[in-house]
Write an enzyme that holds these catalytic residues in place. Structure first.
Site, PDB file in Angstrom:
ATOM      1  N   GLU A 256      11.510   4.867   2.797  1.00 53.82           N
ATOM      2  CA  GLU A 256      12.919   4.990   2.430  1.00 53.82           C
ATOM      3  C   GLU A 256      13.619   3.627   2.380  1.00 53.82           C
ATOM      4  O   GLU A 256      14.404   3.357   1.492  1.00 53.82           O
ATOM      5  CB  GLU A 256      13.626   5.904   3.429  1.00 53.82           C
ATOM      6  CG  GLU A 256      15.111   6.108   3.109  1.00 53.82           C
ATOM      7  CD  GLU A 256      15.798   6.973   4.143  1.00 53.82           C
ATOM      8  OE1 GLU A 256      15.113   7.390   5.099  1.00 53.82           O
ATOM      9  OE2 GLU A 256      17.002   7.218   3.992  1.00 53.82           O
TER      10      GLU A 256
ATOM     11  N   LYS B 142       5.690  -3.000   7.809  1.00 49.37           N
ATOM     12  CA  LYS B 142       6.784  -2.295   7.143  1.00 49.37           C
ATOM     13  C   LYS B 142       7.910  -3.298   6.914  1.00 49.37           C
ATOM     14  O   LYS B 142       8.334  -3.984   7.846  1.00 49.37           O
ATOM     15  CB  LYS B 142       7.291  -1.133   7.995  1.00 49.37           C
ATOM     16  CG  LYS B 142       6.249  -0.067   8.292  1.00 49.37           C
ATOM     17  CD  LYS B 142       6.832   1.009   9.194  1.00 49.37           C
ATOM     18  CE  LYS B 142       5.792   2.023   9.600  1.00 49.37           C
ATOM     19  NZ  LYS B 142       6.324   3.061  10.517  1.00 49.37           N
TER      20      LYS B 142
ATOM     21  N   GLY C  20      12.038   0.492   2.493  1.00 51.34           N
ATOM     22  CA  GLY C  20      11.279  -0.658   2.021  1.00 51.34           C
ATOM     23  C   GLY C  20       9.832  -0.310   1.748  1.00 51.34           C
ATOM     24  O   GLY C  20       9.496   0.846   1.479  1.00 51.34           O
ATOM     25  N   GLU C  21       8.978  -1.324   1.835  1.00 52.48           N
ATOM     26  CA  GLU C  21       7.572  -1.151   1.493  1.00 52.48           C
ATOM     27  C   GLU C  21       6.687  -1.192   2.736  1.00 52.48           C
ATOM     28  O   GLU C  21       7.061  -1.736   3.771  1.00 52.48           O
ATOM     29  CB  GLU C  21       7.138  -2.255   0.522  1.00 52.48           C
ATOM     30  CG  GLU C  21       7.842  -2.206  -0.817  1.00 52.48           C
ATOM     31  CD  GLU C  21       7.475  -3.376  -1.707  1.00 52.48           C
ATOM     32  OE1 GLU C  21       7.500  -3.201  -2.934  1.00 52.48           O
ATOM     33  OE2 GLU C  21       7.194  -4.463  -1.170  1.00 52.48           O
ATOM     34  N   VAL C  22       5.507  -0.611   2.598  1.00 52.10           N
ATOM     35  CA  VAL C  22       4.478  -0.690   3.628  1.00 52.10           C
ATOM     36  C   VAL C  22       3.357  -1.557   3.068  1.00 52.10           C
ATOM     37  O   VAL C  22       2.870  -1.313   1.960  1.00 52.10           O
ATOM     38  CB  VAL C  22       3.939   0.706   4.008  1.00 52.10           C
ATOM     39  CG1 VAL C  22       2.884   0.582   5.100  1.00 52.10           C
ATOM     40  CG2 VAL C  22       5.072   1.602   4.461  1.00 52.10           C
TER      41      VAL C  22
ATOM     42  N   ILE D 286       0.819  -1.218   0.000  1.00 54.90           N
ATOM     43  CA  ILE D 286       0.000   0.000   0.000  1.00 54.90           C
ATOM     44  C   ILE D 286       0.849   1.262   0.000  1.00 54.90           C
ATOM     45  O   ILE D 286       0.313   2.362  -0.032  1.00 54.90           O
ATOM     46  CB  ILE D 286      -0.951   0.028   1.210  1.00 54.90           C
ATOM     47  CG1 ILE D 286      -0.166  -0.078   2.525  1.00 54.90           C
ATOM     48  CG2 ILE D 286      -1.987  -1.067   1.105  1.00 54.90           C
ATOM     49  CD1 ILE D 286      -1.034   0.005   3.769  1.00 54.90           C
TER      50      ILE D 286
ATOM     51  N   ASP E  83       8.869  15.830  15.283  1.00 54.13           N
ATOM     52  CA  ASP E  83       8.268  15.892  13.935  1.00 54.13           C
ATOM     53  C   ASP E  83       6.757  15.733  14.039  1.00 54.13           C
ATOM     54  O   ASP E  83       6.146  15.010  13.262  1.00 54.13           O
ATOM     55  CB  ASP E  83       8.863  14.801  13.045  1.00 54.13           C
ATOM     56  CG  ASP E  83       8.558  15.030  11.568  1.00 54.13           C
ATOM     57  OD1 ASP E  83       8.169  16.157  11.213  1.00 54.13           O
ATOM     58  OD2 ASP E  83       8.700  14.086  10.778  1.00 54.13           O
TER      59      ASP E  83
END
Length: 910
Positions: free
Chosen positions: A555, A577, A557-559, A551, A670
């Site tokens: 930075e 993640k 890898g993938e989620v 989805i 942040d």
């Protein structure tokens, strides 16, 4: 002679490895077919039970070709139990099997006379066996000897067959099972009362191809028995190469994932002393290196010459020659991009090797993003490939219905990195892939990304939007009660807080959750980062996790969207993640440090860590799944659809989470709406702890001072943090004030399109953001409190929680709106210079705020004087023909500042 013979032998060895590398480089993964009935025209002959159940017949497929299918349609009689069994299928060493089924299904409602037991599903089973021993009676025709794979439902059903007898509305489903331990298996299809046709069945498995990587050769390796398995394969160094000396267990290794792709390299080989490899680096910026995996014999005294001759390939290339000492790296200048060259390495008239070098096609596009969608179209965008290797001429987008076969895909070409795909079906999930094209040719397609069209109406604008929006005053009271209850449960009271009827219950909740006084510990303080992971994060067995869909991308890898099921417990949805292959030790530590941080928190308004996967690859961080995604994008999609009470309820949840974190001596650094996640019940949770740092508890106001030059989010960061890199809970309070503004403006960008330097300048001059449209005065005053220049004058999160709680319990305070306040900080005018009084007329004012296009609108409406313009409302702005929402807000904010200046010029009555 002996020396030359030795060189010649090594040359042959090197060339052998070269050809192997060229061959295997073309193959990324292998799919081996065990069974395929597609296109069968003769009798297939599978076993049926009973005899009047499934029938094998010939029909026309969707391309009007004659094929063999299995059909069943005994819907008039209840209690159907019709079985269809394949021949014995040898697994050929496969550990996990994939079954692709193509079928059509009759709509039960379309048949006039049908029993109530009519179904639109069927069930897939498998049975393992060491030999082909099945008979008409065995295995018995019921679940038990058969292992259920899945019950399969049709996404598309048809009401009738067309006049040509061609089957319509095909469904394609893929299911997998494993691990396999016996010599082979059977498949069985059970019908319980459907009217369907089994058009084609494909049975296959994945394996990773033999490959040469990092001067080591790896054999063909079968994928593992589970979808998330990583099968380790040991490599052998190529001739004249040896393993690099590294700490840890010896052996060069790669891992084969569940889709037949190599990943996660461990150790590598290098050429032995006295051996090397030619490496050509072109002077063309967008070209790539030529890499030979073989290690060639190199004698420093010898002089090697490089001879280059261009081949005939478009565009026309000019011949050139070059020579020089081989080091073994040699820079060739003057090469033309998009040309193919033959490169020969010679020494003393002896040709050591000759090979072809080519400028490669673009690399794969890393990610796609959904820009917008409707019921029948989707607009997507994507970044340029990481390695374009030339000028990108255009992009080719391929897409197909997720329920259909990839063979039924469509393509379109776009000259930009954005495209709108039309003529789609409402509520359908489509798979998309994109590739770039240069003058050399097309690059590889990107990985599949799935996007869904909306079902219809505003409520279906998000894929997983299950939130029933509360509209109308009739439900206002109920909304207030629900939000108030959730908000109060989310607050952690201290002893100084005024007692309420909920205090006892909250204290019980705190005790039961174990939320005693404790402090955050920075994972970097551990000598071994893995020790922090073991202490704060729970290890999850990878077999408990099912990854269903990618989805997003981060930075490292993938989620992914997936499911987690612990033994003996219910399965539930999670976010996953993953860490991409080829990561460095530093990336490993940074990736898992976030898990070590999250694992220390337990609060209903802070994202919950389920656990980590570190003992297999890929490495994973598993968290709770938040259906509505990030708060900023969620609000932008739902602009104007929430009551003020609902928005305040969201703010209260965020404040409660930050109150908890600040009590643990934790500074987020942040805090922004993009880093707040929202679930289906509108509960907001603080997330993204990549910038967080430990606060030493050695002073009344502990701080973290980062290194100069570190990146910080200027628009959300307090002045002292921007100037001195001094982060405290007080600087988080400033950021929280910006989050409040984002929420009340439905995701508007803080300070709009001003540059970061302009933002720093206006804040230093004590200008602050104006109240968003329809923002209650008390909320804007609380924002201004958060934006006090002096840290000690800003409220604590505990005080913010208390203030918002009072607003919810006394909503009458939220009715008053306006810009009047007694604070020294003045509202900020977007793009309007501080010397506003120097402007002499409306046209100069419109020029100053870059809205010159609307001069005629103001003239025709008679809006000439500042006194009249300053009293304009949003309705007035819309009435004169300004329809763009962003421009409406820009002008309205400017008129509010205008009113402030005019009020300052009015005489004061004595």
């Amino acid at each position: 002679m002996d020396s030359n013979a030795g060189i010649s032998a090594r040359r042959v060895a090197g060339m052998g490895w070269l050809w192997m590398a060229c061959f295997f480089h073309l193959v990324s993964s292998l799919e081996e077919i065990l069974l395929d009935t597609t296109g069968e025209t003769s009798e297939i002959g599978w076993t049926t039970h009973p005899s009047d159940g499934w029938n094998e017949v010939s029909v026309l497929d969707d391309k009007k070709r004659l094929i063999r299918t299995f059909q069943v349609c005994n819907v008039a009689e209840p209690g159907q139990n019709n079985w269809l069994r394949t021949h014995f299928i040898e697994r050929h060493g496969a550990h996990r099997i994939h079954v692709r089924v193509r079928f059509s299904m009759r709509d039960c409602s379309s048949m006039r006379t049908v029993a109530s037991s009519c179904k639109e599903t069927f069930t897939l089973y498998h049975h393992q066996s060491e030999a082909d021993t099945a008979s008409q009676e065995l295995p018995e025709w019921h679940e038990g000897p058969w292992n259920k794979v899945d019950t399969i439902a049709a996404d598309e059903s048809f009401s009738q067959v067309d006049s040509t007898g061609k089957l319509v509305k095909m469904n394609v489903k893929v299911r997998s099972f494993g691990p396999l331990t016996k010599h082979g298996f059977y498949l069985a299809f059970q019908d319980s009362g459907a009217c369907m046709s089994l058009v084609a069945v494909q049975v296959y498995f994945y394996k990773c191809p033999a490959v040469i990587k990092g001067f080591a050769s790896f054999p063909e390796t079968f994928a593992g028995g589970e979808r998330t398995s990583l099968v380790e394969s040991s490599g052998t160094c190529v001739p004249n190469a040896e393993e690099t000396s590294m700490i840890g267990s010896p052996g060069v290794r790669l891992h084969c994932n569940g889709e037949g792709e190599w990943m996660v390299a461990i150790r590598r080989c290098t050429c032995k002393a006295g051996f090397g490899f030619p490496n050509h680096v072109s002077a063309c910026v967008d070209s790539a290196s030529v890499f030979l995996p073989g290690c060639l014999f190199l004698l420093p005294p010898l002089v090697y010459f490089l001879l280059m001759l261009s081949l005939a390939s478009p565009p026309p290339c000019s011949d050139m020659q070059a020579s020089g000492h081989f080091l073994p790296e040699f820079l060739l200048v003057g090469m033309e991009c998009f040309c193919t060259w033959r490169i020969s390495l010679l020494s003393l008239s002896l040709c050591i090797l000759s090979f072809l070098s080519f400028i490669p096609v673009p690399s794969a596009v890393p990610m796609m993003h959904q820009v917008s969608r409707t019921t029948n179209c989707i607009t997507l965008s994507w970044p340029q490939p990481d390695q374009p290797n030339g000028i990108i001429l255009d992009y080719q987008l391929r897409y197909f219905d997720k329920a259909e076969d990839e063979d039924n895909s469509f393509t379109l070409t776009s000259e930009t990195n954005m495209a709108t795909i039309s003529n789609l079906s409402p509520g359908k999930i489509y798979a998309f892939q994109v590739r770039a094209r240069t003058a050399v040719g097309n690059g590889p397609y990107s990985g599949k990304m799935y996007f869904q069209t909306s079902v219809g109406g505003e409520r279906s604008e998000m894929v997983q939007d299950r939130l029933p929006l509360i509209v109308g005053s009739a439900l206002g009271g109920l909304a207030f009660l629900v939000i108030a209850a959730i908000a109060i449960l989310a607050i952690i009271f201290k002893s100084k807080r005024r007692e309420t009827p909920y205090t006892d219950r909250l204290q019980q909740y705190i005790s039961s959750r174990g939320l005693g006084v404790k402090y955050y510990i920075d994972p970097s303080t551990y000598e071994d980062p893995n020790e922090a992971i073991r202490e704060f994060a729970k290890e999850i067995d990878v077999s408990f996790i099912k990854i269903e869909e990618v989805i997003g991308s981060r930075e490292f890898g993938e989620v992914c969207f997936g499911r987690l099921k612990h033994p003996g417990k219910h399965e539930y949805i999670v976010a996953i993640k993953t860490l991409k292959s080829g990561y460095t030790d530093e990336q490993w530590q940074e990736f898992l440090s976030e898990a070590s941080i999250m694992g220390q928190f337990e609060h209903p308004n802070v994202i919950h860590l389920e656990g980590v996967v570190t003992k297999s690859r890929p490495v994973m961080i598993v968290t709770e799944f938040m259906e509505n995604g990030s708060l900023d994008s969620f609000l932008r999609q739902k602009e104007g659809q929430f009551s003020v009470l609902q928005l305040v309820g969201m703010l209260l949840g965020i404040a409660a989470g930050m109150h908890y974190l600040s009590d643990m001596n934790y500074v987020h650094r942040d805090l922004a709406a993009r880093n707040i996640l929202v679930n289906s019940n509108l509960v907001c949770k603080v997330s993204d702890f990549g910038l967080s740092r430990f606060l030493e508890d050695d002073a009344s106001n502990p701080t973290y001072t980062g290194a100069l030059g570190c990146k910080i989010p200027i628009r959300w960061t307090a002045p002292e943090a921007v100037q001195y890199r001094k982060f405290t809970s007080s600087s988080d309070v400033w950021s929280y004030g910006i989050v409040m503004w984002e929420v009340m403006s439905y995701g508007e960008r803080p300070y709009w399109d001003m540059s970061n330097q302009d933002v720093i300048n206006v804040i230093d001059q004590d200008y602050r953001l104006p109240p968003p449209p329809d923002c209650p005065t008390v909320l804007h005053l609380l924002m201004l409190d958060c934006w006090q220049k002096e840290q000690v004058q800003r409220p604590k999160f505990e005080q913010i929680v208390s203030a918002l709680d009072k607003m919810i319990r006394k909503p009458s305070a939220l009715k008053a709106t306006g810009t009047g306040n007694s604070r020294p900080s003045q509202p900020l005018l977007r793009n309007c210079p501080p010397d506003f009084p120097s402007l002499s007329n409306a046209h100069e004012w419109l020029d100053a705020i870059k809205m010159s296009r609307y001069k005629e609108n103001f003239d025709q409406a008679g809006l000439i004087t500042f006194d009249v313009i300053s009293r304009m409302t949003l309705e007035d702005i819309q009435r004169i023909g300004i329809t763009l929402t962003g421009h409406q807000k820009k002008i309205l904010n400017s008129t509010q500042l205008m009113q402030v200046h005019l009020n300052q010029l009015e005489p004061v009555e004595v």
